[in-house]
Design an enzyme around this catalytic site. Structure first.
Site, PDB file in Angstrom:
ATOM      1  N   TYR A 197      36.331  47.743  33.135  1.00 55.84           N
ATOM      2  CA  TYR A 197      36.557  47.470  34.555  1.00 55.84           C
ATOM      3  C   TYR A 197      36.457  48.736  35.410  1.00 55.84           C
ATOM      4  O   TYR A 197      35.618  48.790  36.325  1.00 55.84           O
ATOM      5  CB  TYR A 197      37.901  46.757  34.779  1.00 55.84           C
ATOM      6  CG  TYR A 197      38.246  46.599  36.240  1.00 55.84           C
ATOM      7  CD1 TYR A 197      39.196  47.419  36.849  1.00 55.84           C
ATOM      8  CD2 TYR A 197      37.589  45.651  37.027  1.00 55.84           C
ATOM      9  CE1 TYR A 197      39.492  47.287  38.201  1.00 55.84           C
ATOM     10  CE2 TYR A 197      37.883  45.519  38.387  1.00 55.84           C
ATOM     11  CZ  TYR A 197      38.842  46.343  38.953  1.00 55.84           C
ATOM     12  OH  TYR A 197      39.130  46.232  40.296  1.00 55.84           O
TER      13      TYR A 197
ATOM     14  N   LYS B 275      33.528  49.624  38.223  1.00 58.11           N
ATOM     15  CA  LYS B 275      33.810  49.873  39.648  1.00 58.11           C
ATOM     16  C   LYS B 275      33.285  51.245  40.062  1.00 58.11           C
ATOM     17  O   LYS B 275      32.765  51.418  41.165  1.00 58.11           O
ATOM     18  CB  LYS B 275      35.318  49.759  39.922  1.00 58.11           C
ATOM     19  CG  LYS B 275      35.904  48.383  39.748  1.00 58.11           C
ATOM     20  CD  LYS B 275      35.276  47.312  40.630  1.00 58.11           C
ATOM     21  CE  LYS B 275      35.707  47.405  42.072  1.00 58.11           C
ATOM     22  NZ  LYS B 275      35.183  46.284  42.896  1.00 58.11           N
TER      23      LYS B 275
END
Ligand SMILES: NC(=O)c1ccc[n+]([C@@H]2O[C@H](COP(=O)([O-])OP(=O)(O)OC[C@H]3O[C@@H](n4cnc5c(N)ncnc54)[C@H](O)[C@@H]3O)[C@@H](O)[C@H]2O)c1
Ligand SMILES: CC(C)[C@@H](O)CC[C@@H](C)[C@H]1CC[C@H]2[C@@H]3[C@H](O)C=C4C[C@@H](O)CC[C@]4(C)[C@H]3CC[C@]12C
Length: 380
Positions: free
Chosen positions: A156, A160
């Site tokens: 994650y 990002k």
């Protein structure tokens, strides 16, 4: 302004926790728009009824990882606020899927902007593109210029960080007709407020343990939190000012912040839960860190053993423990200096709204129980 004469905004992920607040914020406070296109994989039909005689809310079902879907949604639009993302630090979805949505999806949004001549893109990034890292390096009331040992291993935060880099690099891209693409990136810390799924989980867990919450993290560990309404407000202002002062905002990153107090993640949650009769057991962690870490490792092992049968994704894993155990707070006024951002909701108002929402969950839980009980009775 008659409907149709204003601008068309696209909100990707507009049915999500932040996205739905953002749609309502735009409807209430942005007078220059005539249509809000809510692009999402999972549509919330209730948003459609928010249309009024000035602004049409148009729901568009699509997958951000499919370029054709994105191109079609952006056709004829003026500005994109890109919040669609797979937010997963629990191993619910494979890393490949997280990358497909968060990175390829962002590439598609950028590609569609260039092809469709959409000049303005505001990206919803995350504090996680900076940290905290798993080495336990604290980020204590830092800002956008603070040096930090950024280290990502988890899908994650990696995704990002990659997506944000793509967005910032795209700023200044020349498009057809001599137009220029302008982008900026907003980095919320831990968002809280009405509709926060994780808060629902903590609330449900607490109900199961007699409204007792058990301290796991030292109270001195501060974790930045920001109210969802203020994050939405900052996105609206950034979108507005990016058009007026593209050379100021273009290519810039901004932490999302407000006057929410600096507290540990658990103590911050108790600001709301204690108003609902919950109490925190322990003034310091009830179990030593190494035992928590062993439990986190056990959860990872169980997730692996069970993954063929079902997705076991508990809140506690080595990564979430590391993040929760490392101070990460921001203190900055860059957004105020660059585009006049000041929180729309004071802490007391944000707190009141969040408590009211949590109490509404209790009413709903009780109603469901009552229906269940009646249902059982009828079936006997
Ligand atoms: N929640 C937080 O604490 C937090 C903190 C910092 C940053 N953020 C960022 O804010 C944004 C919104 O997060 P959120 O907490 O509202 O999450 P959320 O899961 O509630 O919203 C994300 C939305 O994106 C949609 N989506 C997912 N995959 C998609 C796909 N393939 N195609 C189209 N839509 C898709 C989902 O259906 C959902 O409506 C994300 O970019 C997240 O990284 C969240
Ligand atoms: C079980 C205890 C140890 C408990 O205290 C764990 C809390 C833990 C699940 C959360 C602590 C910090 C959270 C993260 C932080 O708020 C910022 C995030 C960035 C955002 O982009 C996605 C969500 C998150 C990673 C958020 C996730 C939950 C925590 C790790």
């Amino acid at each position: 302004m008659t409907a149709g004469s204003g601008q068309v905004y696209v909100v990707t992920g507009g049915c999500g926790f932040l996205g739905s607040h953002l749609v309502r914020m735009l409807l209430e406070h942005e007078k220059n728009i005539s249509e809000i296109r809510v692009f999402d994989l999972h549509l919330d039909e209730s948003l459609r009824s928010l249309s009024n005689n000035r602004v049409r809310v148009r729901l568009i079902s699509g997958d951000i990882s499919h370029l054709d879907d994105v191109r079609e949604a952006l056709h004829g639009s003026h500005l994109v606020i890109h919040t669609a993302s797979l937010v997963d630090v629990w191993g619910r979805v494979p890393a490949s899927k997280i990358n497909e949505v968060n990175v390829t999806g962002t590439e598609n949004v950028l590609q569609a902007c260039k092809e469709e001549g959409v000049q303005y893109l505001v990206y919803t990034s995350s504090m996680e593109v900076v940290g905290p890292n798993i080495h336990g390096d604290h980020f204590y009331r830092g800002n956008e210029e603070t040096e930090y040992r950024i280290y990502h291993k988890e899908p994650y935060p990696l995704s990002k960080a990659k997506a944000e880099k793509l967005v910032l690099e795209a700023n200044g891209t020349k498009m057809k007709g001599g137009k220029m693409l302008y982008t900026c990136s907003l980095r919320p810390t831990g968002i809280y407020g009405e509709g926060h799924e994780l808060m629902k989980k903590f609330h449900r867990q607490g109900l199961r343990t007699g409204r007792c919450m058990f301290r796991a993290i030292p109270p001195a560990i501060e974790h930045g939190r920001v109210y969802v309404g203020n994050v939405a407000w900052m996105h609206l202002l950034a979108a507005r000012q990016l058009q007026i002062h593209p050379s100021t905002l273009g290519g810039q990153v901004y932490f999302c912040y407000d006057s929410s107090p600096y507290k540990s993640y658990e103590d911050f949650n108790m600001e709301f839960l204690s108003a609902c009769g919950f109490k925190m057991i322990g003034s310091r962690p009830l179990v030593p860190y190494f035992l928590l870490y062993l439990l986190a490792l056990l959860n990872t092992l169980l997730q692996w053993v069970l993954h063929r049968f079902f997705i076991y994704a508990p809140i506690l894993n080595p990564y979430t423990l590391a993040v929760a155990s490392t101070t990460f707070t921001v203190q900055t006024d860059k957004a105020e200096k660059h585009f006049g951002y000041r929180p729309l909701y004071a802490w007391e108002e944000a707190k009141k709204r969040t408590i009211t929402w949590i109490k509404s969950l209790e009413v709903r839980e009780k109603d469901l129980k009552d229906v269940g009980a009646k249902g059982n009775y009828c079936c006997n």
